[in-house]
Design an enzyme around this catalytic site. Structure first.
Site, PDB file in Angstrom:
ATOM      1  N   HIS A   1      86.237  42.234  67.499  1.00 59.94           N
ATOM      2  CA  HIS A   1      86.889  41.810  66.260  1.00 59.94           C
ATOM      3  C   HIS A   1      87.884  42.831  65.723  1.00 59.94           C
ATOM      4  O   HIS A   1      88.767  42.471  64.940  1.00 59.94           O
ATOM      5  CB  HIS A   1      85.841  41.493  65.188  1.00 59.94           C
ATOM      6  CG  HIS A   1      85.204  40.148  65.350  1.00 59.94           C
ATOM      7  ND1 HIS A   1      84.124  39.933  66.176  1.00 59.94           N
ATOM      8  CD2 HIS A   1      85.512  38.940  64.812  1.00 59.94           C
ATOM      9  CE1 HIS A   1      83.779  38.658  66.130  1.00 59.94           C
ATOM     10  NE2 HIS A   1      84.609  38.032  65.324  1.00 59.94           N
ATOM     11  N   GLY A   2      87.761  44.069  66.102  1.00 54.48           N
ATOM     12  CA  GLY A   2      88.718  45.044  65.589  1.00 54.48           C
ATOM     13  C   GLY A   2      88.401  46.459  66.023  1.00 54.48           C
ATOM     14  O   GLY A   2      87.241  46.798  66.309  1.00 54.48           O
TER      15      GLY A   2
END
Length: 414
Positions: free
Chosen positions: A265-266
């Site tokens: 996700h990041g």
């Protein structure tokens, strides 16, 4: 993306020839994951190395649009070819269409090649599918611009305050607002993608199944971002051994999967913490308190799941781990008291929005919409009412867009 398409196309054909297929698959995975790592995580890695005393200049590389999604799609295709779950695509245009399909390219859902292999060869574009796709698209658009953007504006007000000035009420209003924002933002995009796919004759699987009605974190992840959960289960969890192994090995497998889910996700430690948090919760539900939770009354189970999910969103939206801990502290009274005028103002001026969002996040929202269309036994009346209702929702959404500033989908950044 063009480079990834060309590589995936050639790799799939080579893998199907069986000669050194395992070695080719391993090399292909290294190449595609290497591209993803380079573009998405290189500055994160350098930043952490600099934090321990090095002095390496950051690359400041722009993240290619959709790379997290199309990389996973190409990997699933190559693995499925290796497993003989599908045949290698010999038509470069068809393979390129699969990877670059614009409805779901930027923010999912992640589509497995095996699910649309036949549709790439033959599909029907009909007026009925065009109408159904339009309805999906309009609902997704309304989710985004009416509900997600509105609840997002409430969250932004809370996020602009210092955590030390947040009362318990304000902090909870903020996290509830974000929970509604990210659900309607992402599920809205997925509905729009499914709708656009239908217009072109493609059938994509649903990506959300009313996750906020869950009674546990385990159930929540069966209902939230279904395509991502399916990908990690099929291509990481099961190859690691799944649950057909010792307890200690299964716990290891779960923690690997959820750490990677957070990292996907990041490139930030708060996402890693978010993934580890869910890994721990799912392990505890499976081996420690899951059976006890199932014995509780259903309303209590929903409260338990809601609390777990909301705490998770704090890690997700926080710019740093320190901020997340301070925000969680404010949620239990470590800020400026139990309630304040700001929290009360936000709650009482947006209560109707929260009610609409709460109903809309359950199956009752779609039922109410369907009942509004199907109230009459007369087919012509139903069609007329349906057309007026959906056109009305569409123009209301356009009105919200006209009066709003640029507000992209949250999952574009991932």
């Amino acid at each position: 993306m063009v480079l990834s398409i060309l590589l995936g196309y050639i790799e799939g054909i080579l893998i199907e020839r069986k000669k050194h297929s395992r070695l080719i698959l391993a090399g292909a995975c290294c190449i595609h994951l290497g591209l993803l790592m380079y573009f998405k995580y290189i500055d994160f890695l350098i930043g952490n190395l600099n934090a321990i005393g090095l002095s390496i200049p950051l690359f400041h590389i722009a993240l290619p649009i959709g790379i997290s999604f199309y990389t996973f799609q190409i990997l699933s295709y190559l693995i499925d070819v290796y497993r003989k779950d599908c045949t290698a695509q010999t038509n470069l245009i068809s393979f390129g269409a699969y990877v670059s399909m614009f409805p779901q390219l930027i923010a999912g859902p992640i589509v497995r090649y095996a699910d649309i292999e036949e549709q790439l060869k033959m599909r029907k574009v009909t007026l009925r599918k065009l109408g159904q796709g339009s309805m999906y698209f309009i609902i997704g658009l309304a989710k985004k611009v009416i509900i997600a953007n509105s609840t997002g504006a409430v969250f932004e007000e809370v996020a602009a305050m210092s955590t030390g000035s947040l009362s318990v009420l304000t902090a909870w209003v903020g996290v509830f607002s974000y929970a509604f924002q990210i659900y309607f933002d992402f599920s809205g995009y997925s509905d729009m993608a499914i709708g656009l796919g239908k217009m072109f004759g493609f059938e994509f699987k649903k990506n959300f199944d009313h996750p906020y009605v869950s009674k546990s974190a385990t159930e929540f992840w069966r209902r939230w971002h279904i395509s991502l959960g399916t990908w990690f289960r099929e291509y990481v969890y099961i190859p690691l051994g799944g649950n057909r192994c010792s307890v200690s090995r299964n716990i290891f497998n779960l923690m690997v999967v959820w750490t990677l889910t957070g990292m996907w996700h990041g490139a930030a430690w708060n996402f890693v913490a978010w993934g580890v948090y869910y890994g721990v919760i799912l392990v505890m539900e499976k081996y420690v308190w899951g059976a006890s939770v199932e014995q509780l009354p259903k309303p209590v189970q929903h409260i338990y799941a809601g609390a777990v999910i909301l705490v998770g969103w704090v890690f997700f939206f926080s710019p740093s781990l320190g901020y997340a801990l301070r925000y969680l502290w404010a949620m239990i009274g470590g800020g400026s008291g139990i309630a304040d005028a700001q929290g009360a103002f936000l709650l009482f001026t947006h209560w109707l929005l929260f009610v609409i969002a709460a109903v809309g996040s359950t199956a009752y929202g779609r039922k109410l919409l369907n009942n509004a269309v199907r109230f009459s036994a007369n087919r012509t009346v139903r069609m007329t009412v349906g057309a007026v209702l959906y056109i009305g929702i569409f123009f209301l959404s356009v009105a919200f867009l006209v009066t709003d500033t640029f507000n992209p989908f949250l999952y574009f950044r991932f």
